[in-house]
Scaffold this motif. Structure first.
Motif, short mmCIF file in Angstrom:
data_model
loop_
_atom_site.label_atom_id
_atom_site.label_comp_id
_atom_site.label_asym_id
_atom_site.label_seq_id
_atom_site.Cartn_x
_atom_site.Cartn_y
_atom_site.Cartn_z
N MET A 78 4.35 13.32 4.51
CA MET A 78 3.40 12.25 4.19
C MET A 78 3.07 12.26 2.70
N LYS A 79 3.19 11.10 2.09
CA LYS A 79 2.92 11.02 0.65
C LYS A 79 1.42 10.84 0.38
N ILE A 80 1.00 11.34 -0.77
CA ILE A 80 -0.39 11.17 -1.21
C ILE A 80 -0.50 9.80 -1.86
N LYS A 81 -1.39 8.97 -1.30
CA LYS A 81 -1.53 7.60 -1.80
C LYS A 81 -2.53 7.56 -2.94
N VAL A 82 -2.09 7.05 -4.07
CA VAL A 82 -2.87 7.10 -5.31
C VAL A 82 -3.02 5.71 -5.91
N ILE A 83 -4.19 5.47 -6.53
CA ILE A 83 -4.32 4.31 -7.42
C ILE A 83 -4.75 4.81 -8.80
N ILE A 84 -4.46 4.02 -9.82
CA ILE A 84 -4.78 4.38 -11.20
C ILE A 84 -5.63 3.27 -11.80
N ALA A 85 -6.81 3.62 -12.29
CA ALA A 85 -7.69 2.64 -12.93
C ALA A 85 -7.88 3.01 -14.40
N ASP A 86 -7.42 2.14 -15.26
CA ASP A 86 -7.54 2.37 -16.71
C ASP A 86 -7.39 1.03 -17.40
N ASP A 87 -8.27 0.73 -18.36
CA ASP A 87 -8.18 -0.58 -19.02
C ASP A 87 -7.08 -0.61 -20.08
N ASN A 88 -6.45 0.53 -20.34
CA ASN A 88 -5.32 0.59 -21.26
C ASN A 88 -4.04 0.49 -20.43
N SER A 89 -3.38 -0.64 -20.51
CA SER A 89 -2.20 -0.88 -19.67
C SER A 89 -1.09 0.10 -19.96
N PHE A 90 -0.98 0.55 -21.22
CA PHE A 90 0.06 1.51 -21.59
C PHE A 90 -0.17 2.83 -20.85
N ILE A 91 -1.42 3.27 -20.80
CA ILE A 91 -1.74 4.54 -20.14
C ILE A 91 -1.54 4.45 -18.64
N ARG A 92 -2.06 3.38 -18.03
CA ARG A 92 -1.97 3.31 -16.56
C ARG A 92 -0.54 3.11 -16.08
N GLU A 93 0.22 2.32 -16.79
CA GLU A 93 1.61 2.11 -16.37
C GLU A 93 2.45 3.35 -16.66
#
Length: 211
Positions: free
Chosen positions: A1-16
């Motif tokens: 089972m994979k760990i489901k993650v979201i990423i919140a950051d207003d810097n698109s370069f960092i989050r992507e």
């Protein structure tokens, strides 16, 4: 089972960039990347998310506010990704239920291990961040500000060592008691204070405040 993650950051370069890094590890599934805490909260309420990586400084809703609401309204575990510029937010994020506080300049492997640790019910607090807490409080060394009448002498000893950043294993060696016994003492401390994890114990020991 994979760990489901979201990423919140207003810097698109960092989050992507973070998304690309995490997707190289087979144990993760990055469900979404979002721009702020409000979007993170909305997504966590609609989907099953295991861990939310939250930047601190974001528009609309910052990571500290999002941590509180995500903790209250979902089963998602918030993990703060920050820079040293965000020192003033550390205490509030931990009080709001953050399961970890991690610097963005960590190696990918350390971030991976932190996410896995938080997913497995642990709290991740980098020693350098804990030192920042002490520095912000003006403490050169841990000094108790708690009501000592509430705790046994052994509980106070353990709280002091937790505030110094020691692990259960290190405390065990120093106090010559088993790690299981230490875990029992920590459970007792959490019960008496209404706190949720050892990092909050450290902050409570240093400040005398539970919220």
């Amino acid at each position: 089972m994979k760990i489901k993650v979201i990423i919140a950051d207003d810097n698109s370069f960092i989050r992507e960039g973070m998304k690309i890094i995490l997707n190289t590890y087979e144990e993760f599934e990055v469900l979404e990347t979002v721009n702020d805490g409000l979007e993170a909260l909305a997504f966590c309420k609609k989907h099953e998310v295991d861990v939310a990586l939250l930047d601190v400084r974001m528009p609309n809703m910052n990571g500290v506010e999002a941590t509180k609401l995500i903790t209250e309204q979902t089963k998602t575990k918030p993990l703060i990704l920050t820079t040293f510029d965000d020192d003033e937010y550390i205490l509030d994020a931990i009080k709001n239920g953050a399961k970890g506080y991690l610097l963005k300049n960590n190696d990918p492997e350390q971030i991976r291990d932190a996410i896995k640790s938080v997913f497995n019910g642990n709290t991740v607090m980098q020693e350098v961040v804990l030192e920042k807490i002490k520095a912000n409080l003006g403490e050169n060394k841990p000094e108790s500000k708690v009501d000592i009448s509430l705790f046994t002498e052994r509980e106070l000893d353990i709280m002091s060592l937790i505030a110094k950043g020691l692990s259960n294993k290190e405390i065990s060696k120093q106090l010559f008691i088993s790690e299981g016994t230490i875990a029992n003492y920590i459970s007792s401390i959490l019960g008496k204070t209404g706190l949720n994890h050892r990092t909050q114990i450290a902050i409570y020991y240093l400040t005398g405040k539970v919220n």
